[in-house]
Design an enzyme around this catalytic site. Sequence first.
Site, mmCIF file in Angstrom:
data_model
loop_
_atom_site.group_PDB
_atom_site.id
_atom_site.type_symbol
_atom_site.label_atom_id
_atom_site.label_comp_id
_atom_site.label_asym_id
_atom_site.label_seq_id
_atom_site.Cartn_x
_atom_site.Cartn_y
_atom_site.Cartn_z
ATOM 1 N N TYR A 85 0.332 8.814 0.600
ATOM 2 C CA TYR A 85 1.629 7.819 0.137
ATOM 3 C C TYR A 85 0.910 6.941 -1.123
ATOM 4 C CZ TYR A 85 -1.620 5.677 3.888
ATOM 5 O OH TYR A 85 -2.680 5.065 4.572
ATOM 6 N N THR A 127 -1.039 4.368 -2.846
ATOM 7 C CA THR A 127 -2.096 3.388 -2.235
ATOM 8 C C THR A 127 -2.348 2.479 -3.470
ATOM 9 O OG1 THR A 127 -3.973 4.542 -2.822
ATOM 10 C CG2 THR A 127 -2.802 4.610 -0.436
ATOM 11 N N HIS A 133 -9.383 -2.287 4.787
ATOM 12 C CA HIS A 133 -8.220 -2.250 5.645
ATOM 13 C C HIS A 133 -8.982 -2.566 7.076
ATOM 14 C CE1 HIS A 133 -4.753 -1.308 3.156
ATOM 15 N NE2 HIS A 133 -5.864 -0.808 2.501
ATOM 16 N N GLU A 146 -11.520 1.926 6.385
ATOM 17 C CA GLU A 146 -10.426 1.468 7.492
ATOM 18 C C GLU A 146 -11.339 1.199 8.806
ATOM 19 O OE1 GLU A 146 -6.987 0.209 8.649
ATOM 20 O OE2 GLU A 146 -6.541 1.755 7.098
ATOM 21 N N ASN A 186 0.700 -1.133 0.099
ATOM 22 C CA ASN A 186 -0.040 0.096 -0.111
ATOM 23 C C ASN A 186 0.983 1.398 0.105
ATOM 24 O OD1 ASN A 186 -2.703 0.625 -0.252
ATOM 25 N ND2 ASN A 186 -2.816 1.400 1.938
ATOM 26 N N ARG A 187 1.968 1.186 -0.459
ATOM 27 C CA ARG A 187 2.967 2.244 -0.380
ATOM 28 C C ARG A 187 3.806 2.111 -1.701
ATOM 29 N NH1 ARG A 187 0.488 2.568 3.584
ATOM 30 N NH2 ARG A 187 0.819 3.483 5.561
#
Lengths: 315, 315
Positions: free
Chosen positions: A166, A168, A118, A180, A72-73
């Site tokens: 970041y 994703t 998530h 999330e 996910n980065r």
Amino acid sequence: MTSRCGVCCFNEARRVAIFGGTHGNEMSGIMLVNMWLKNGAEIQRSGVMTKPFITNPRAVEKCTRYVDTDLNRAFTPENLSAPSADELPYEVRRAQEINKTFGPKGSADAYDVIFDLHNTTSNMGSTLILESSTDHFTLQMVHYIKKAIAPASCPVLLNEHPLLKYSTSRSVAKHPIGLEVGPQPQGVLRSNIFESMRVIMKHALDFIELFNNGVEFPPCSVDVFKVQERMDYPRDTNGNITAMVHPDLQDCDWEPLNPGDPMFQTFDGRTIPYEGPSPVYPTFINEAAYYEKQQAFVTTRRETLAAQAISKIEQ
Amino acid sequence: MTSRCGVCCFNEARRVAIFGGTHGNEMSGIMLVNMWLKNGAEIQRSGVMTKPFITNPRAVEKCTRYVDTDLNRAFTPENLSAPSADELPYEVRRAQEINKTFGPKGSADAYDVIFDLHNTTSNMGSTLILESSTDHFTLQMVHYIKKAIAPASCPVLLNEHPLLKYSTSRSVAKHPIGLEVGPQPQGVLRSNIFESMRVIMKHALDFIELFNNGVEFPPCSVDVFKVQERMDYPRDTNGNITAMVHPDLQDCDWEPLNPGDPMFQTFDGRTIPYEGPSPVYPTFINEAAYYEKQQAFVTTRRETLAAQAISKIEQ
């Protein structure tokens, strides 16, 4: 997207993906996606192709966040344009595959919407994560979801921070949205968290169906928590943490942290207060995966965003 | 141990170890042991050599339960007597080293007491784990600890089950005792769990000091939960789980589960009730590490054990 008389017009959202297992130990999304792969009836909507997809199967198999590097980065321009090679980290190769299937990122061919499911060990409840304050399609969607699940709460986290944003998995789509849900330990499946996630996905897909059917959504406002700053644990010169999240802060995601409020507790019992100039709203408090990312929590500020009216482009 | 007039006499407990990191992602014990390695003042007692020790440093480094195999199942006679070899799983080699340092298991040279510090994702509170119903030294110790922390609760789990008892790291000692504190996600350090563990260790060491100083502990009774049966999740033919712990059972460790009570909830919302013949007391409910061990929870029954008076053998 086009605009007429203050209405943002988007193409119908015909291609939608639901990602689970971007982190292989966050169980709700993994189990939901696996369930929908067997029987997708509850995620079908007229005129929409919804594809459930396990993004990091090797990490899921091992029940670990990632194998080589955080997927996910991994969706950076550098990674996505790197020449394919077996020596690349597994998740970089996987990002390239996902980008081919669901993107290419930033192109007209990309999927319309990607939901990425998530879990967190933090007490964040059911949080929707946005990557842009000017994507009126996702703003209208989160407005719809918030209304649909009220009086239950559904905070919206906006990560547009120039340094902390970041790359994703969901960023491949035209309209990326993260979901999330916590608190849930890594590797654990809790029925309450599973059901919360499932309900939000139901409303999200309902919204897409209504939009595709020609419903015009009027202007509205959306309260969000905007990412400000990463707060690390106090550490010694070897990088080992020397304090814990203070019990008064633990589990208090989304509640104001005022100057002088307890923030950390050292192992010898000393309290370290928050010393910022004004109140902030911490979240991702004591998330397991963020110890290695030097983050005890992230601070946010409340903002109200204006969502323009949206409507579909008539073909 | 000798016996006179109904009093069990033991040698002074001069060599005591506190193990942390037997599972490398159970953070309270790891952080406490690391803290005590730097400054052991609070675990020092007159006449006792207390050694804090990280049992599985590679797993701690990776923040994972184990590297090759579960260290807390590795202290079998077969493993401990296997010829040393680099090809052995890391944890088997480590078990042999630990057995050399703190054992040998079952011998007169073994450490007197080993505390092994664990965390669980289950809502078990501060649990003491015993391996024998006839070790009057540890029975007296848990009686002392329970009284010392009252009115806070401190359940005692007795694992003497012929099939479910396993070969723990602490089993190397003459008097092994496990401390299992939760709920805490893997890889997370919560200040409340850290402090609960620390307080119990204080009382445990106080008990040893009193015993060594000649205090005689009179007969007493100890309420325990005795391990009965491992309950697995419902699974399909591929071994994938098809249901979750029911919300009415989740977090209800130590509370009675009666015949007909909800036990699991399938993904399509069906309730699976408990169908045993009589009430049981479940614990380790929805522990993250036990999915791979085919265990959703373990059932126990309440028993009251009689602890004989104990005194030290006068030299």
